[in-house]
Design a protein around this motif. Structure first.
Motif: not given
Length: 203
Positions: A152-161, A168-169, A180-191
């Protein structure tokens, strides 16, 4: 000469020597497996007894031993009854609903994601897709044989790239998305992150 010694001489593992290939499923068994799958899709809360009874109503004679044998051949219980690893069962952080009254009318305003499964000849794989709510365009997707959060994290990071980032996500309250791992990616990108219903009209 013992079987052990013979295997040692030719470099063959003894478990390979004793291995017996599984017999291919008969057409009637494949028909039953497809019916079981269809019943589960319509009634995901059904257990083995309820599905067995539903099959009997369709004039298919099947007992629990036969049912468990068919389901065991394609790991039905692994995929359906226990799809989420124990490490992901605890719901972590939840976020407020942010889409009430919002007119979703432009790209990268709101993205969403969800998990579904795809039927394969001998089991299932899981599909995680990220979609833009305004255009309904699938931004990225990943396939996995387990429900771990990593795909799930991989598909999110691919879309962001590929497409930048949304304002909003939106996700459901699944353990993968509240981790924490998934929400951490959103926080790091200010989403802005929100957990709510996936079926939402554009305004």
């Amino acid at each position: 000469m013992s079987i052990k010694k013979q295997c040692e001489l030719i470099g063959l593992n003894r478990s390979s020597y004793y291995y017996q290939p599984k017999k291919p499923l008969q057409n009637k068994d494949l028909t039953l497996m497809n019916l079981i799958d269809e019943l589960y899709i319509k009634h995901p809360f059904y257990g083995s007894r309820q599905i067995r009874n539903a099959l009997r109503l369709k004039c298919y004679k099947i007992n629990r031993k036969k049912f468990n044998g068919l389901c065991g051949s394609w790991d039905w219980f692994q995929w359906h009854q226990n799809p989420i690893p124990a490490s992901l069962c605890k719901v972590n952080n939840l976020y407020p609903y942010l889409l009430k009254g919002i007119d979703i009318n432009r790209n990268n305003q709101v993205w969403c994601t969800d998990i579904t499964y795809l039927r394969m000849p001998h089991g299932f794989v899981y599909l995680s897709a990220v979609m833009d709510w305004s255009s309904r365009f699938v931004l990225s997707w990943e396939v996995s044989t387990s429900m771990e959060e990593s795909f799930c994290i991989s598909s999110l990071e691919t879309a962001l790239r590929r497409y930048g980032k949304p304002e909003i996500f939106n996700t459901d309250q699944g353990a993968q998305y509240t981790s924490r791992a998934f929400t951490g990616v959103l926080k790091a990108n200010d989403i802005k992150n929100q957990h709510g219903r996936q079926r939402q009209s554009n305004g």
